[in-house]
Design a protein around this motif. Structure first.
Motif, PDB file in Angstrom:
ATOM      1  N   ARG A 112       0.530  -1.156   0.021  1.00 37.28           N
ATOM      2  CA  ARG A 112      -0.030   0.135  -0.165  1.00 37.28           C
ATOM      3  C   ARG A 112       0.739   1.157   0.051  1.00 37.28           C
ATOM      4  O   ARG A 112       0.759   2.373  -0.796  1.00 37.28           O
ATOM      5  CB  ARG A 112      -0.946  -0.042   1.174  1.00 37.28           C
ATOM      6  CG  ARG A 112      -1.950   1.276   1.265  1.00 37.28           C
ATOM      7  CD  ARG A 112      -2.690   1.219   2.440  1.00 37.28           C
ATOM      8  NE  ARG A 112      -3.461  -0.265   2.529  1.00 37.28           N
ATOM      9  CZ  ARG A 112      -3.297  -1.089   3.306  1.00 37.28           C
ATOM     10  NH1 ARG A 112      -2.377  -0.946   4.467  1.00 37.28           N
ATOM     11  NH2 ARG A 112      -4.207  -2.163   3.502  1.00 37.28           N
ATOM     12  N   ASN A 113       1.961   1.280   0.609  1.00 33.94           N
ATOM     13  CA  ASN A 113       2.783   2.422   0.738  1.00 33.94           C
ATOM     14  C   ASN A 113       3.909   2.441  -0.291  1.00 33.94           C
ATOM     15  O   ASN A 113       4.796   3.307  -0.263  1.00 33.94           O
ATOM     16  CB  ASN A 113       3.596   2.239   2.105  1.00 33.94           C
ATOM     17  CG  ASN A 113       2.467   2.650   3.322  1.00 33.94           C
ATOM     18  OD1 ASN A 113       1.689   3.569   3.405  1.00 33.94           O
ATOM     19  ND2 ASN A 113       2.940   2.046   4.417  1.00 33.94           N
ATOM     20  N   ARG A 114       3.751   1.401  -1.266  1.00 29.31           N
ATOM     21  CA  ARG A 114       4.715   1.294  -2.348  1.00 29.31           C
ATOM     22  C   ARG A 114       6.271   1.420  -1.992  1.00 29.31           C
ATOM     23  O   ARG A 114       7.207   2.245  -2.318  1.00 29.31           O
ATOM     24  CB  ARG A 114       4.380   2.527  -3.361  1.00 29.31           C
ATOM     25  CG  ARG A 114       3.141   2.538  -3.897  1.00 29.31           C
ATOM     26  CD  ARG A 114       2.894   3.669  -4.940  1.00 29.31           C
ATOM     27  NE  ARG A 114       1.400   3.495  -5.427  1.00 29.31           N
ATOM     28  CZ  ARG A 114       1.110   2.695  -6.420  1.00 29.31           C
ATOM     29  NH1 ARG A 114       1.785   1.808  -7.150  1.00 29.31           N
ATOM     30  NH2 ARG A 114      -0.132   2.819  -6.840  1.00 29.31           N
ATOM     31  N   CYS A 116       8.109  -0.957  -1.745  1.00 29.13           N
ATOM     32  CA  CYS A 116       9.185  -1.900  -2.502  1.00 29.13           C
ATOM     33  C   CYS A 116       8.479  -2.381  -4.018  1.00 29.13           C
ATOM     34  O   CYS A 116       7.104  -2.114  -3.981  1.00 29.13           O
ATOM     35  CB  CYS A 116       9.471  -2.993  -1.663  1.00 29.13           C
ATOM     36  SG  CYS A 116       8.196  -4.176  -1.375  1.00 29.13           S
ATOM     37  N   ALA A 117       9.179  -2.745  -4.808  1.00 25.30           N
ATOM     38  CA  ALA A 117       8.885  -3.060  -6.144  1.00 25.30           C
ATOM     39  C   ALA A 117       8.515  -4.612  -6.191  1.00 25.30           C
ATOM     40  O   ALA A 117       7.576  -5.101  -6.819  1.00 25.30           O
ATOM     41  CB  ALA A 117       9.693  -2.759  -7.441  1.00 25.30           C
ATOM     42  N   ASP A 118       9.361  -5.374  -5.318  1.00 21.37           N
ATOM     43  CA  ASP A 118       9.025  -6.975  -5.473  1.00 21.37           C
ATOM     44  C   ASP A 118       9.150  -7.147  -3.943  1.00 21.37           C
ATOM     45  O   ASP A 118       9.837  -6.934  -3.234  1.00 21.37           O
ATOM     46  CB  ASP A 118      10.300  -7.525  -6.048  1.00 21.37           C
ATOM     47  CG  ASP A 118      10.204  -7.429  -7.788  1.00 21.37           C
ATOM     48  OD1 ASP A 118       9.841  -8.168  -8.255  1.00 21.37           O
ATOM     49  OD2 ASP A 118      10.443  -6.213  -7.941  1.00 21.37           O
ATOM     50  N   ILE A 119       8.209  -8.215  -3.635  1.00 25.19           N
ATOM     51  CA  ILE A 119       8.343  -8.833  -2.275  1.00 25.19           C
ATOM     52  C   ILE A 119       8.573 -10.499  -2.442  1.00 25.19           C
ATOM     53  O   ILE A 119       7.881 -11.165  -3.334  1.00 25.19           O
ATOM     54  CB  ILE A 119       6.776  -8.658  -1.658  1.00 25.19           C
ATOM     55  CG1 ILE A 119       6.612  -7.239  -1.304  1.00 25.19           C
ATOM     56  CG2 ILE A 119       6.567  -9.553  -0.310  1.00 25.19           C
ATOM     57  CD1 ILE A 119       5.380  -6.672  -0.778  1.00 25.19           C
ATOM     58  N   VAL A 120       9.244 -10.960  -1.759  1.00 28.23           N
ATOM     59  CA  VAL A 120       9.627 -12.396  -1.755  1.00 28.23           C
ATOM     60  C   VAL A 120       8.955 -12.898  -0.576  1.00 28.23           C
ATOM     61  O   VAL A 120       9.209 -12.569   0.400  1.00 28.23           O
ATOM     62  CB  VAL A 120      11.019 -12.818  -1.709  1.00 28.23           C
ATOM     63  CG1 VAL A 120      11.158 -14.234  -1.656  1.00 28.23           C
ATOM     64  CG2 VAL A 120      11.568 -12.130  -3.131  1.00 28.23           C
ATOM     65  N   LEU A 121       7.958 -14.043  -0.709  1.00 23.44           N
ATOM     66  CA  LEU A 121       7.289 -14.616   0.382  1.00 23.44           C
ATOM     67  C   LEU A 121       7.937 -16.218   0.639  1.00 23.44           C
ATOM     68  O   LEU A 121       7.856 -16.946  -0.432  1.00 23.44           O
ATOM     69  CB  LEU A 121       6.022 -14.803   0.175  1.00 23.44           C
ATOM     70  CG  LEU A 121       5.123 -13.606   0.378  1.00 23.44           C
ATOM     71  CD1 LEU A 121       3.539 -14.022  -0.131  1.00 23.44           C
ATOM     72  CD2 LEU A 121       5.048 -13.011   1.760  1.00 23.44           C
ATOM     73  N   GLY A 131      -3.453 -11.418   1.246  1.00 24.41           N
ATOM     74  CA  GLY A 131      -2.522 -10.261   1.537  1.00 24.41           C
ATOM     75  C   GLY A 131      -1.810 -10.339  -0.007  1.00 24.41           C
ATOM     76  O   GLY A 131      -1.232  -9.527  -0.285  1.00 24.41           O
ATOM     77  N   LEU A 132      -1.490 -11.499  -0.535  1.00 22.95           N
ATOM     78  CA  LEU A 132      -0.742 -11.786  -1.787  1.00 22.95           C
ATOM     79  C   LEU A 132      -1.530 -11.070  -2.890  1.00 22.95           C
ATOM     80  O   LEU A 132      -0.965 -10.287  -3.712  1.00 22.95           O
ATOM     81  CB  LEU A 132      -0.467 -13.358  -2.104  1.00 22.95           C
ATOM     82  CG  LEU A 132       0.089 -13.414  -3.212  1.00 22.95           C
ATOM     83  CD1 LEU A 132       1.071 -14.982  -3.030  1.00 22.95           C
ATOM     84  CD2 LEU A 132      -0.556 -13.462  -4.594  1.00 22.95           C
ATOM     85  N   GLU A 137      -2.549  -6.027  -6.624  1.00 23.99           N
ATOM     86  CA  GLU A 137      -3.324  -5.010  -6.958  1.00 23.99           C
ATOM     87  C   GLU A 137      -2.711  -3.694  -6.738  1.00 23.99           C
ATOM     88  O   GLU A 137      -3.138  -2.711  -7.489  1.00 23.99           O
ATOM     89  CB  GLU A 137      -4.597  -5.057  -6.136  1.00 23.99           C
ATOM     90  CG  GLU A 137      -5.372  -6.460  -6.521  1.00 23.99           C
ATOM     91  CD  GLU A 137      -6.803  -6.490  -5.613  1.00 23.99           C
ATOM     92  OE1 GLU A 137      -6.961  -5.686  -4.771  1.00 23.99           O
ATOM     93  OE2 GLU A 137      -7.550  -7.450  -5.832  1.00 23.99           O
ATOM     94  N   HIS A 138      -1.567  -3.715  -6.028  1.00 16.03           N
ATOM     95  CA  HIS A 138      -1.027  -2.353  -5.685  1.00 16.03           C
ATOM     96  C   HIS A 138       0.145  -2.080  -6.633  1.00 16.03           C
ATOM     97  O   HIS A 138       1.048  -1.324  -6.419  1.00 16.03           O
ATOM     98  CB  HIS A 138      -0.673  -2.205  -4.220  1.00 16.03           C
ATOM     99  CG  HIS A 138      -1.695  -1.746  -3.319  1.00 16.03           C
ATOM    100  ND1 HIS A 138      -2.673  -2.782  -2.770  1.00 16.03           N
ATOM    101  CD2 HIS A 138      -2.065  -0.607  -2.933  1.00 16.03           C
ATOM    102  CE1 HIS A 138      -3.541  -2.102  -1.941  1.00 16.03           C
ATOM    103  NE2 HIS A 138      -3.123  -0.795  -2.118  1.00 16.03           N
ATOM    104  N   GLY A 139       0.568  -3.157  -7.525  1.00 12.37           N
ATOM    105  CA  GLY A 139       1.364  -3.165  -8.355  1.00 12.37           C
ATOM    106  C   GLY A 139       2.869  -3.942  -8.078  1.00 12.37           C
ATOM    107  O   GLY A 139       3.769  -3.561  -8.675  1.00 12.37           O
ATOM    108  N   VAL A 140       2.785  -4.564  -7.154  1.00 16.51           N
ATOM    109  CA  VAL A 140       4.132  -5.325  -6.565  1.00 16.51           C
ATOM    110  C   VAL A 140       4.041  -6.689  -7.041  1.00 16.51           C
ATOM    111  O   VAL A 140       3.248  -7.454  -6.879  1.00 16.51           O
ATOM    112  CB  VAL A 140       4.015  -5.301  -5.019  1.00 16.51           C
ATOM    113  CG1 VAL A 140       5.087  -6.226  -4.395  1.00 16.51           C
ATOM    114  CG2 VAL A 140       4.015  -4.084  -4.273  1.00 16.51           C
ATOM    115  N   ALA A 141       5.305  -7.198  -7.596  1.00 17.28           N
ATOM    116  CA  ALA A 141       5.523  -8.503  -7.990  1.00 17.28           C
ATOM    117  C   ALA A 141       5.645  -9.133  -6.897  1.00 17.28           C
ATOM    118  O   ALA A 141       6.776  -8.969  -6.102  1.00 17.28           O
ATOM    119  CB  ALA A 141       6.658  -8.386  -9.097  1.00 17.28           C
TER     120      ALA A 141
END
Length: 412
Positions: A112-114, A116-121, A131-132, A137-141
């Motif tokens: 939501r706060n942008r 980062c560009a990518d999140i690793v789970l 959550g994923l 939807e917020h543009g994060v890969a």
């Protein structure tokens, strides 16, 4: 905003690693080099995403949310943030509470706060699916990493796998760079390792410089007339006999040790008190040694009496950053500090002569020190019996080494 964030469900990562290496999701079956693991996660995340790492979030459970030694080490590492949920016991099993909710909140807030560009789970729990989807939807890969399953199948939610943008499996070769199995136990419950002493032998074998006692008519070994024994460094020719003497026996009980025939002199100076028992921690609390310790032995200082405020701070730093929490190592660390700060070879030899009985004031402080490393966790607030033997074995190995060095320096 070319940054990436890694969210690690430690319960999943280490439980799956234990399943892969040991065949069961039992974290105590493995040991983890956390510094190497964090570095490997960082390198893999930056390589996969093409982004610079912003932060690694480490989510785990702990009794009453009290950080355990591994959590204290992790949270002082660069770019690592530790978030703890509760660890509760139900029907004899431990379960994490609040970890998934904390991961979900962090995941959606970062997106939501942008930030980062990518999140690793690194997780397998389907509860993170909303959550994923929100992060996407917020543009994060979103990159989903799995630990190789022992049976070759999925160990993650299929819905989670289907929604991820990118997927990767951390295979056995990657895992074993920072995670390994603990030493296997023999049939006697003793760790099988070439670099550590045999715990049963350390605690129960005849002392090397004590001549074999003749058998009495009743078949039991005789005891020394003066009721004392001296502990010296093991001689090479005694090693085979020592190993043979412990073959087929389990780790000795306090009663077994008391029966070795090493009663201490009576305080009044009269005959030695026979049948002395050890002061021992058990599920019944402390078992008193009974009459036995001489005034000289009882007066040996504990570590806290010899430690300055500056040393106490340095000890805590070392505990957090360098001590793994392995029971044997914990005993060695305590003994090293005790011997260095005592700085009195004569008193060190005095303690060495008490083998295998640690004076009860020192023994109590040693076990309280060990409890700080999470050795109470998952064990109903009791230090496991095998861990107690390992703690004391590490203590005696360090004392033995230092006493031997002191004798060589003095030429005695």
């Amino acid at each position: 905003m070319d940054r990436c964030v890694v969210l690690v469900d430690a319960g999943y990562l280490l439980g799956a690693a234990a399943s892969l290496l040991a065949g069961e999701p039992n974290r105590p079956r493995i040991t983890v080099d956390h510094a190497a693991l964090i570095q490997a996660l960082r390198e893999r995340a930056e390589a996969d995403t093409g982004c610079t790492l912003l932060r690694i979030y480490w989510f785990d459970g702990a009794p009453d949310r009290v950080p355990q030694p591994e959590h204290r080490r992790l949270r002082v590492m660069p770019r690592v943030t530790v978030r703890l949920g509760a660890l509760t016991r139900s029907d004899g099993r431990w379960a994490q509470k609040g970890v998934d909710a904390a991961m979900h909140a962090e995941l959606t807030e970062l997106a939501r706060n942008r930030a980062c560009a990518d999140i690793v789970l690194v997780t397998g729990d389907g509860d993170l699916l909303p959550g994923l989807m929100s992060a996407k939807e917020h543009g994060v890969a979103v990159h989903l990493w799995a630990v190789q399953a022992a049976d070759g199948d999925y160990n993650q939610s299929e819905d989670l796998v289907a929604e991820a943008d990118e997927r990767r499996v951390l295979d056995r070769a990657w895992i074993t760079r920072s995670v390994r199995l603990r030493e296997p136990l023999s049939a006697d419950g003793v760790p099988q390792t070439a670099t550590r002493p045999d715990i049963a032998a350390i605690l129960s074998a005849p002392l090397p410089d004590t001549p074999p006692a003749p058998d009495r008519p009743d078949g039991r070994p005789d005891t020394p007339k003066n009721g004392t024994a001296h502990h010296a460094a093991p001689r090479e020719e005694d090693e085979q006999e020592r190993e043979q003497s412990s073959t087929g026996r389990g780790v000795p009980t306090p009663k077994d040790l008391a029966a070795l025939g090493r009663p201490a002199p009576a305080p009044s100076g009269g005959s030695a008190a026979a049948g002395a028992t050890l002061r021992w921690s058990s599920d019944r609390g402390w078992v008193e040694r009974g009459p036995g310790e001489s005034p000289e032995t009882a007066s040996l200082p504990v570590l806290a009496q010899m430690t300055t405020a500056e040393q106490r701070w340095a000890d805590r730093e070392e505990d957090i950053t360098a001590v793994s929490g392995d029971p044997f190592e914990v005993g060695q660390v305590y003994a090293r500090r005790w011997a260095e700060r005592l700085n009195a070879p004569a008193r060190l030899h005095q303690l060495s002569a008490e083998y295998p009985r640690i004076p009860h004031r020192i023994d109590g402080e040693l076990l309280r020190y060990a409890a700080r490393f999470g050795l109470l966790a998952h064990k109903d607030d009791q230090i496991d019996e095998q861990d107690r033997y390992a703690i004391r074995a590490g203590f005696w190995r360090e004392i033995d080494t230092r006493a031997k060095t002191a004798r060589e320096h003095t030429g005695s």
